[in-house]
Design a protein around this motif. Structure first.
Motif, PDB file in Angstrom:
ATOM      1  N   VAL A 185       0.741  -1.086  -0.013  1.00 36.41           N
ATOM      2  CA  VAL A 185       0.065   0.028   0.065  1.00 36.41           C
ATOM      3  C   VAL A 185       0.808   0.995  -0.075  1.00 36.41           C
ATOM      4  CG1 VAL A 185      -1.915   1.349   1.227  1.00 36.41           C
ATOM      5  CG2 VAL A 185      -1.892  -1.394   1.248  1.00 36.41           C
ATOM      6  N   LEU A 186       0.809   1.966  -0.983  1.00 39.62           N
ATOM      7  CA  LEU A 186       1.716   3.337  -1.148  1.00 39.62           C
ATOM      8  C   LEU A 186       1.126   4.437  -0.337  1.00 39.62           C
ATOM      9  CD1 LEU A 186       2.387   3.370  -4.792  1.00 39.62           C
ATOM     10  CD2 LEU A 186       4.040   2.828  -3.086  1.00 39.62           C
ATOM     11  N   ALA A 187      -0.131   4.570  -0.270  1.00 39.05           N
ATOM     12  CA  ALA A 187      -0.777   5.606   0.553  1.00 39.05           C
ATOM     13  C   ALA A 187      -2.197   5.307   0.568  1.00 39.05           C
ATOM     14  CB  ALA A 187      -0.571   6.807  -0.265  1.00 39.05           C
ATOM     15  N   ARG A 188      -2.969   5.896   1.653  1.00 39.19           N
ATOM     16  CA  ARG A 188      -4.391   6.223   1.766  1.00 39.19           C
ATOM     17  C   ARG A 188      -5.113   7.472   1.707  1.00 39.19           C
ATOM     18  NH1 ARG A 188      -2.206   2.345   5.189  1.00 39.19           N
ATOM     19  NH2 ARG A 188      -3.130   0.403   5.222  1.00 39.19           N
ATOM     20  N   VAL A 189      -5.719   7.543   0.656  1.00 36.06           N
ATOM     21  CA  VAL A 189      -6.463   8.965   0.081  1.00 36.06           C
ATOM     22  C   VAL A 189      -7.960   8.986   0.649  1.00 36.06           C
ATOM     23  CG1 VAL A 189      -6.870  10.271  -1.725  1.00 36.06           C
ATOM     24  CG2 VAL A 189      -4.855   8.659  -1.509  1.00 36.06           C
TER      25      VAL A 189
ATOM     26  N   PRO B  69      -3.702  -5.307  13.358  1.00 41.19           N
ATOM     27  CA  PRO B  69      -4.765  -4.559  12.667  1.00 41.19           C
ATOM     28  C   PRO B  69      -4.768  -3.251  12.826  1.00 41.19           C
ATOM     29  CG  PRO B  69      -5.633  -5.491  14.666  1.00 41.19           C
ATOM     30  CD  PRO B  69      -4.135  -5.936  14.764  1.00 41.19           C
ATOM     31  N   GLN B  70      -5.164  -2.523  11.514  1.00 41.20           N
ATOM     32  CA  GLN B  70      -5.229  -1.356  11.492  1.00 41.20           C
ATOM     33  C   GLN B  70      -6.130  -0.621  12.376  1.00 41.20           C
ATOM     34  OE1 GLN B  70      -6.229   0.015   7.429  1.00 41.20           O
ATOM     35  NE2 GLN B  70      -4.605  -1.664   6.441  1.00 41.20           N
ATOM     36  N   ALA B  71      -5.813   0.836  12.584  1.00 40.99           N
ATOM     37  CA  ALA B  71      -6.552   1.443  13.687  1.00 40.99           C
ATOM     38  C   ALA B  71      -8.034   1.879  12.714  1.00 40.99           C
ATOM     39  CB  ALA B  71      -6.157   2.805  14.222  1.00 40.99           C
ATOM     40  N   ALA B  72      -8.809   2.649  13.373  1.00 41.73           N
ATOM     41  CA  ALA B  72     -10.222   2.877  12.509  1.00 41.73           C
ATOM     42  C   ALA B  72      -9.518   4.001  11.266  1.00 41.73           C
ATOM     43  CB  ALA B  72     -10.984   3.788  13.324  1.00 41.73           C
ATOM     44  N   GLU B  73      -9.082   3.247  10.385  1.00 45.66           N
ATOM     45  CA  GLU B  73      -8.875   3.907   9.073  1.00 45.66           C
ATOM     46  C   GLU B  73      -9.666   3.275   7.859  1.00 45.66           C
ATOM     47  OE1 GLU B  73      -4.336   5.281  10.268  1.00 45.66           O
ATOM     48  OE2 GLU B  73      -4.642   3.976   8.308  1.00 45.66           O
ATOM     49  N   PRO B  74      -9.718   3.862   6.643  1.00 46.15           N
ATOM     50  CA  PRO B  74     -10.290   3.380   5.719  1.00 46.15           C
ATOM     51  C   PRO B  74      -9.197   2.168   5.091  1.00 46.15           C
ATOM     52  CG  PRO B  74      -9.801   5.465   4.921  1.00 46.15           C
ATOM     53  CD  PRO B  74      -9.464   5.362   6.676  1.00 46.15           C
ATOM     54  N   ALA B  75     -10.006   0.985   4.502  1.00 48.62           N
ATOM     55  CA  ALA B  75      -9.145   0.218   4.054  1.00 48.62           C
ATOM     56  C   ALA B  75      -8.404   0.784   2.597  1.00 48.62           C
ATOM     57  CB  ALA B  75     -10.023  -1.061   3.589  1.00 48.62           C
ATOM     58  N   PRO B  76      -7.335   0.094   2.104  1.00 48.26           N
ATOM     59  CA  PRO B  76      -6.543   0.780   1.044  1.00 48.26           C
ATOM     60  C   PRO B  76      -7.289   0.997   0.032  1.00 48.26           C
ATOM     61  CG  PRO B  76      -5.230  -1.192   1.920  1.00 48.26           C
ATOM     62  CD  PRO B  76      -6.984  -1.036   2.693  1.00 48.26           C
TER      63      PRO B  76
ATOM     64  N   GLY C 168       8.704   5.685  -0.245  1.00 45.24           N
ATOM     65  CA  GLY C 168       9.501   5.614   0.778  1.00 45.24           C
ATOM     66  C   GLY C 168       8.806   5.006   1.999  1.00 45.24           C
ATOM     67  N   THR C 169       7.441   5.410   2.062  1.00 47.42           N
ATOM     68  CA  THR C 169       6.849   5.254   3.210  1.00 47.42           C
ATOM     69  C   THR C 169       5.522   4.176   3.059  1.00 47.42           C
ATOM     70  OG1 THR C 169       5.051   6.932   2.987  1.00 47.42           O
ATOM     71  CG2 THR C 169       7.115   7.429   4.183  1.00 47.42           C
ATOM     72  N   ALA C 170       5.800   3.060   2.017  1.00 50.78           N
ATOM     73  CA  ALA C 170       5.115   2.388   1.576  1.00 50.78           C
ATOM     74  C   ALA C 170       4.599   1.127   2.695  1.00 50.78           C
ATOM     75  CB  ALA C 170       5.362   1.428   0.540  1.00 50.78           C
ATOM     76  N   GLU C 171       3.693   0.436   2.612  1.00 50.33           N
ATOM     77  CA  GLU C 171       3.394  -0.592   3.878  1.00 50.33           C
ATOM     78  C   GLU C 171       2.973  -1.894   3.159  1.00 50.33           C
ATOM     79  OE1 GLU C 171       0.218   0.835   6.173  1.00 50.33           O
ATOM     80  OE2 GLU C 171       1.179   2.342   7.224  1.00 50.33           O
ATOM     81  N   LEU C 172       3.567  -3.012   3.836  1.00 48.30           N
ATOM     82  CA  LEU C 172       3.110  -4.378   3.542  1.00 48.30           C
ATOM     83  C   LEU C 172       2.066  -4.880   4.099  1.00 48.30           C
ATOM     84  CD1 LEU C 172       4.386  -6.640   1.405  1.00 48.30           C
ATOM     85  CD2 LEU C 172       5.507  -7.327   3.419  1.00 48.30           C
ATOM     86  N   VAL C 173       0.953  -5.289   3.422  1.00 46.54           N
ATOM     87  CA  VAL C 173      -0.271  -5.747   4.387  1.00 46.54           C
ATOM     88  C   VAL C 173      -0.475  -7.284   3.967  1.00 46.54           C
ATOM     89  CG1 VAL C 173      -0.879  -3.286   4.681  1.00 46.54           C
ATOM     90  CG2 VAL C 173      -1.797  -4.493   2.823  1.00 46.54           C
ATOM     91  N   ALA C 174      -1.439  -7.813   4.838  1.00 44.13           N
ATOM     92  CA  ALA C 174      -1.870  -9.404   4.541  1.00 44.13           C
ATOM     93  C   ALA C 174      -3.562  -9.125   4.755  1.00 44.13           C
ATOM     94  CB  ALA C 174      -1.177 -10.450   5.472  1.00 44.13           C
ATOM     95  N   GLY C 175      -4.077  -9.130   3.497  1.00 40.17           N
ATOM     96  CA  GLY C 175      -5.472  -8.927   3.650  1.00 40.17           C
ATOM     97  C   GLY C 175      -5.737  -7.388   3.783  1.00 40.17           C
ATOM     98  N   PRO C 176      -7.144  -6.922   3.892  1.00 42.65           N
ATOM     99  CA  PRO C 176      -7.440  -5.767   3.946  1.00 42.65           C
ATOM    100  C   PRO C 176      -6.942  -4.914   5.257  1.00 42.65           C
ATOM    101  CG  PRO C 176      -9.360  -7.131   4.234  1.00 42.65           C
ATOM    102  CD  PRO C 176      -8.202  -8.015   4.099  1.00 42.65           C
ATOM    103  N   ARG C 177      -6.548  -5.482   6.531  1.00 43.43           N
ATOM    104  CA  ARG C 177      -6.633  -4.856   7.586  1.00 43.43           C
ATOM    105  C   ARG C 177      -5.236  -5.187   8.613  1.00 43.43           C
ATOM    106  NH1 ARG C 177     -10.323  -1.520   8.650  1.00 43.43           N
ATOM    107  NH2 ARG C 177      -9.632  -1.444  11.048  1.00 43.43           N
ATOM    108  N   HIS C 178      -4.584  -5.855   8.017  1.00 45.33           N
ATOM    109  CA  HIS C 178      -3.302  -6.295   8.595  1.00 45.33           C
ATOM    110  C   HIS C 178      -2.039  -5.775   8.198  1.00 45.33           C
ATOM    111  CE1 HIS C 178      -5.240  -9.070  11.736  1.00 45.33           C
ATOM    112  NE2 HIS C 178      -6.154  -9.112  10.851  1.00 45.33           N
ATOM    113  N   ARG C 179      -1.327  -4.800   8.811  1.00 44.38           N
ATOM    114  CA  ARG C 179      -0.074  -4.314   8.483  1.00 44.38           C
ATOM    115  C   ARG C 179       0.969  -5.184   8.944  1.00 44.38           C
ATOM    116  NH1 ARG C 179      -1.042   1.882  10.642  1.00 44.38           N
ATOM    117  NH2 ARG C 179      -2.735   2.264   9.026  1.00 44.38           N
ATOM    118  N   ILE C 180       1.890  -5.544   8.170  1.00 48.49           N
ATOM    119  CA  ILE C 180       2.951  -6.364   8.399  1.00 48.49           C
ATOM    120  C   ILE C 180       4.419  -5.559   8.633  1.00 48.49           C
ATOM    121  CG2 ILE C 180       4.548  -8.209   7.825  1.00 48.49           C
ATOM    122  CD1 ILE C 180       2.183  -9.460   6.241  1.00 48.49           C
ATOM    123  N   SER C 181       4.531  -4.686   7.788  1.00 52.08           N
ATOM    124  CA  SER C 181       5.883  -3.872   7.829  1.00 52.08           C
ATOM    125  C   SER C 181       5.762  -2.726   7.141  1.00 52.08           C
ATOM    126  CB  SER C 181       7.011  -4.778   7.492  1.00 52.08           C
ATOM    127  OG  SER C 181       8.291  -4.057   7.255  1.00 52.08           O
TER     128      SER C 181
END
Length: 342
Positions: free
Chosen positions: A230-234, A294-301, A258-271
């Motif tokens: 996930v590059l960013a959430r808009v 799991p992500q906090a109360a944020e919209p899915a990517p 440079g601030t991307a995130e690796l996620v598994a499924g829609p709501r679990h951030r790994i790194s």
């Protein structure tokens, strides 16, 4: 002191009486009817819950047919079986809701079940009925000189029929299905049971002391895992989302690579990390692990935030630009330059 011999005699008599009762119950009964009776007796013994099991069927499935049968179930369970052979069970949503109600509220309601994704807790609430019914079914089958449910027990929840298909390791499965009516028909739905058909061969037994490891460990480790970057959430107003057209371009924050995130499924951030390329391939360099939180109360990517009542003074969205024919290359990642601890 209590007489141990007398206690052993009583236990022996109790086992003989139970075996005689199973033979009496199985007399003149087909295996399909035994499947229905197992669930009815289990619910009555556990919670004094009246269950009417009807329309029993017994079908021999190949692997493709087994996956199709499970795809019609709302909750799919993995069963631990003998010699590492997994079995599978499936429940309709209404049955799961009724089993949760009888264990938490002490009654079964006629309310429409909530449409939601089941969790491992929901699956565990089906375990008492499933394990008890399997035990009774095995007893009835033994009286009929068959062993379709011997040693199978509740194991874990599976996310989908596709996940179950990756665990199928027998060439054929014997399937049992029935419609269950709970508490006089307040809730009703189907239950599915798939058990592998034993394959007899002349392979030598394993040496004594050989450890089989955890049940289904090799199969579970071989399941595919989908990871996304996930590059960013808009966050966008709903009015702008409704006007999206093919070819529109969304602006991403500066430095998103440079601030991307690796996620598994829609709501679990790994790194967190940096997205780039190495030798012409997409690459992701890890920076810090998030422990799969799991992500906090944020919209899915892939889900924009809907702002139905946007203020009238909000600035109009920028005009969409034409999508270029070729996307720019990602910056290179020189992994060889990264030393220990960096």
């Amino acid at each position: 002191m209590p007489d141990r011999r007398a206690s052993d005699d009583r236990d022996g008599l109790r086992q003989k009486a139970q075996a005689a009762r199973r033979r009496q119950d199985a007399r003149g009964m087909s295996l399909e009817k035994a499947f229905c009776r197992a669930f009815a007796r289990a619910a009555e013994g556990l919670w004094d819950l009246a269950v009417l099991a009807r329309e029993p069927k017994s079908i021999l499935y190949d692997q493709e047919m087994a996956v199709r049968a499970l795809s019609n179930c709302d909750l799919i369970l993995l069963l631990d079986g003998p010699d590492g052979q997994p079995g599978f069970a499936g429940f309709d949503r209404t049955l799961v809701a009724g089993l949760i109600e009888i264990q938490t509220l002490g009654l079964v309601s006629a309310m429409r079940p909530e449409e939601r994704v089941f969790t491992a807790t929901d699956a565990a609430m089906t375990a008492p009925l499933l394990d008890d019914a399997l035990t009774r079914f095995a007893g009835y089958a033994a009286a009929l000189d068959e062993e379709p449910a011997a040693e199978f027990r509740f194991g874990a929840m599976l996310e989908s029929a596709r996940s179950a298909g990756n665990l199928l390791n027998a060439s054929a499965y014997r399937g049992f299905t029935a419609a269950l009516d709970l508490a006089g028909g307040r809730r009703h739905g189907r239950v599915v049971l798939l058990l592998p058909v034993p394959e007899h061969d002349d392979a030598a037994d394993e040496p004594a002391g050989t450890s089989r490891g955890r049940p289904h460990e090799a199969l579970m480790l071989g399941l595919p895992a989908q990871l996304d970057v996930v590059l960013a959430r808009v966050t966008l107003p709903l009015s702008q989302v409704r006007d999206f057209q093919p070819g529109d371009v969304l602006s991403l924050p500066r430095g998103a690579l440079g601030t991307a995130e690796l996620v598994a499924g829609p709501r679990h951030r790994i790194s967190r990390g940096r997205l780039g390329q190495v030798d012409g391939h997409r690459a992701f360099r890890l920076s810090d692990a998030l422990g799969g939180q799991p992500q906090a109360a944020e919209p899915a990517p892939d889900t924009p935030t809907a702002v139905a009542d946007a203020p009238a003074r909000a600035a109009p969205p920028p005009a969409p630009r034409a999508l270029p024919e070729t996307l720019p290359d990602l910056p290179p990642l020189t992994f060889d330059e990264i030393g220990p601890g960096k």
